[in-house]
Design an enzyme around this catalytic site. Sequence first.
Site, PDB file in Angstrom:
ATOM      1  N   SER A 155       0.879  -1.175   0.000  1.00  0.00           N
ATOM      2  CA  SER A 155       0.000   0.000   0.000  1.00  0.00           C
ATOM      3  C   SER A 155       0.910   1.216   0.000  1.00  0.00           C
ATOM      4  O   SER A 155       2.095   1.120   0.319  1.00  0.00           O
ATOM      5  CB  SER A 155      -0.840  -0.029   1.277  1.00  0.00           C
ATOM      6  OG  SER A 155      -1.402   1.231   1.540  1.00  0.00           O
ATOM      7  N   TYR A 168      -2.022  -1.232  10.398  1.00  0.00           N
ATOM      8  CA  TYR A 168      -2.029  -1.395   8.929  1.00  0.00           C
ATOM      9  C   TYR A 168      -0.704  -0.900   8.356  1.00  0.00           C
ATOM     10  O   TYR A 168      -0.086  -1.563   7.511  1.00  0.00           O
ATOM     11  CB  TYR A 168      -3.205  -0.600   8.355  1.00  0.00           C
ATOM     12  CG  TYR A 168      -3.463  -0.794   6.875  1.00  0.00           C
ATOM     13  CD1 TYR A 168      -4.234  -1.861   6.420  1.00  0.00           C
ATOM     14  CD2 TYR A 168      -2.953   0.095   5.929  1.00  0.00           C
ATOM     15  CE1 TYR A 168      -4.489  -2.032   5.067  1.00  0.00           C
ATOM     16  CE2 TYR A 168      -3.206  -0.070   4.576  1.00  0.00           C
ATOM     17  CZ  TYR A 168      -3.975  -1.133   4.148  1.00  0.00           C
ATOM     18  OH  TYR A 168      -4.221  -1.301   2.807  1.00  0.00           O
TER      19      TYR A 168
HETATM   20  N1  LIG Z   1      -8.721  -0.301  -1.480  1.00  0.00           N
HETATM   21  C1  LIG Z   1      -7.692   0.493  -1.205  1.00  0.00           C
HETATM   22  O1  LIG Z   1      -7.818   1.725  -1.153  1.00  0.00           O
HETATM   23  C2  LIG Z   1      -6.323  -0.120  -0.977  1.00  0.00           C
HETATM   24  C3  LIG Z   1      -5.211   0.733  -1.018  1.00  0.00           C
HETATM   25  C4  LIG Z   1      -3.948   0.197  -0.848  1.00  0.00           C
HETATM   26  C5  LIG Z   1      -3.799  -1.170  -0.622  1.00  0.00           C
HETATM   27  N2  LIG Z   1      -4.900  -1.969  -0.570  1.00  0.00           N
HETATM   28  C6  LIG Z   1      -4.681  -3.400  -0.362  1.00  0.00           C
HETATM   29  O2  LIG Z   1      -5.195  -4.082  -1.489  1.00  0.00           O
HETATM   30  C7  LIG Z   1      -5.505  -5.427  -1.140  1.00  0.00           C
HETATM   31  C8  LIG Z   1      -6.838  -5.821  -1.733  1.00  0.00           C
HETATM   32  O3  LIG Z   1      -7.871  -5.088  -1.108  1.00  0.00           O
HETATM   33  P1  LIG Z   1      -9.124  -4.498  -1.914  1.00  0.00           P
HETATM   34  O4  LIG Z   1      -8.904  -3.060  -2.049  1.00  0.00           O
HETATM   35  O5  LIG Z   1      -9.376  -5.317  -3.121  1.00  0.00           O
HETATM   36  O6  LIG Z   1     -10.289  -4.704  -0.826  1.00  0.00           O
HETATM   37  P2  LIG Z   1     -11.432  -5.821  -0.733  1.00  0.00           P
HETATM   38  O7  LIG Z   1     -11.927  -5.761   0.665  1.00  0.00           O
HETATM   39  O8  LIG Z   1     -12.414  -5.663  -1.827  1.00  0.00           O
HETATM   40  O9  LIG Z   1     -10.656  -7.195  -1.001  1.00  0.00           O
HETATM   41  C9  LIG Z   1      -9.898  -7.848  -0.027  1.00  0.00           C
HETATM   42  C10 LIG Z   1     -10.289  -9.320  -0.043  1.00  0.00           C
HETATM   43  O10 LIG Z   1      -9.479 -10.014   0.914  1.00  0.00           O
HETATM   44  C11 LIG Z   1     -10.313 -10.974   1.552  1.00  0.00           C
HETATM   45  N3  LIG Z   1      -9.678 -11.330   2.829  1.00  0.00           N
HETATM   46  C12 LIG Z   1      -9.538 -10.577   3.935  1.00  0.00           C
HETATM   47  N4  LIG Z   1      -8.903 -11.268   4.890  1.00  0.00           N
HETATM   48  C13 LIG Z   1      -8.620 -12.488   4.382  1.00  0.00           C
HETATM   49  C14 LIG Z   1      -7.955 -13.637   4.873  1.00  0.00           C
HETATM   50  N5  LIG Z   1      -7.497 -13.699   6.129  1.00  0.00           N
HETATM   51  N6  LIG Z   1      -7.819 -14.704   4.057  1.00  0.00           N
HETATM   52  C15 LIG Z   1      -8.311 -14.681   2.795  1.00  0.00           C
HETATM   53  N7  LIG Z   1      -8.966 -13.621   2.274  1.00  0.00           N
HETATM   54  C16 LIG Z   1      -9.104 -12.534   3.060  1.00  0.00           C
HETATM   55  C17 LIG Z   1     -11.659 -10.273   1.690  1.00  0.00           C
HETATM   56  O11 LIG Z   1     -12.733 -11.160   1.902  1.00  0.00           O
HETATM   57  C18 LIG Z   1     -11.743  -9.538   0.358  1.00  0.00           C
HETATM   58  O12 LIG Z   1     -12.390 -10.306  -0.632  1.00  0.00           O
HETATM   59  C19 LIG Z   1      -5.408  -5.484   0.382  1.00  0.00           C
HETATM   60  O13 LIG Z   1      -4.166  -6.072   0.736  1.00  0.00           O
HETATM   61  C20 LIG Z   1      -5.414  -4.030   0.798  1.00  0.00           C
HETATM   62  O14 LIG Z   1      -4.760  -3.823   2.021  1.00  0.00           O
HETATM   63  C21 LIG Z   1      -6.157  -1.475  -0.739  1.00  0.00           C
END
Ligand SMILES: NC(=O)c1ccc[n+]([C@@H]2O[C@H](COP(=O)([O-])OP(=O)(O)OC[C@H]3O[C@@H](n4cnc5c(N)ncnc54)[C@H](O)[C@@H]3O)[C@@H](O)[C@H]2O)c1
Length: 296
Positions: A155, A168
């Site tokens: 991130s 985080y």
């Molecule tokens: N959305 C943002 O703004 C953003 C920004 C920077 C980084 N991220 C990172 O991107 C990645 C993807 O997130 P996203 O934005 O698609 O959000 P999202 O919530 O749509 O997707 C995350 C997925 O991870 C699954 N998950 C959570 N814990 C889990 C576990 N213990 N085992 C298996 N699956 C699990 C959830 O059910 C979900 O489907 C994450 O690592 C998040 O930290 C997101």
Amino acid sequence: MGKMDGKVALITGGARGQGRAHALRLAQEGADIVITDICKQIEGVHYPLADESDLAETEKLVRELGVRCLSFVADARDAARMKEVADRTADEFGRLDTVVINHGIGLPHGIDEESLEIWDTVIETNLSAVWRTVVATLPLLKATGEGGSIIVTGSAASLVAIFNNAAYTVAKHGLIGLVKCLAADLAQDWIRVNAVLPTNVNTTLFINEYNKSRFCPGKEDPTVDDMKIPAESLNLLPVPWMEPEYVSHAVLYLASEEAKYVTGIALPVDAGMTIQPPGITPFVGRMMAELKQGLD
Ligand SMILES: NC(=O)c1ccc[n+]([C@@H]2O[C@H](COP(=O)([O-])OP(=O)(O)OC[C@H]3O[C@@H](n4cnc5c(N)ncnc54)[C@H](O)[C@@H]3O)[C@@H](O)[C@H]2O)c1
């Protein structure tokens, strides 16, 4: 001819959001896909995590692209379950080339008693479970003898501090250390290890009721539109958040032969968030210019 023809890619957190976008992008380039997701709520998380219908939908969308797809309900924190996933992948597909460790949760907290449990949950999910996924999948990655690619989703918080998000931020900073160590340890096997570092992305993790209130303090019934101004102020490019597909382009690059000599890097896909000069951001600058125009 696809960039991932003949390859097998596993994506954690693949039921929706960025994970789904990565699965589809890699499938478009010919990879067979394995997706995993917890598909149930983790206590304390303020927004709904994916469910089994999300996982089934991703599987359907991937299959529609003409490649094979396996999906597993699997908590990435559960090392034994992740080993089962790797074993089933070996049985069904006979190989594994790319592991995209994308799952994660966003769970802000203060510095108080309540944060103690939250800290453990976030570190366990966003950092320790990444390690467990690597341990579970590495034997299969190595087994081809052809090398491979591990891509971890960090991130912007891997590089800068985020207010009220110590757990985080620490987990995501930790992933950079992990990527470097793994890159060093696995180089002789031609297994490349890299991270992508997104800014705000249009997924449920970011756009949810809880974040609407956090981004618009004091505002009654804040809308997604209300989030745009404060969200944009975090970025250098004039955009509040991006679509997941833009992270997928970076994931595809790192997975593909084009990145053959790229290992140990953390690639920001962050609209400039992490290099913003201190002081007035472009957004505030534009706002001031508009205000000034109004006065003239
Ligand atoms: N959305 C943002 O703004 C953003 C920004 C920077 C980084 N991220 C990172 O991107 C990645 C993807 O997130 P996203 O934005 O698609 O959000 P999202 O919530 O749509 O997707 C995350 C997925 O991870 C699954 N998950 C959570 N814990 C889990 C576990 N213990 N085992 C298996 N699956 C699990 C959830 O059910 C979900 O489907 C994450 O690592 C998040 O930290 C997101």
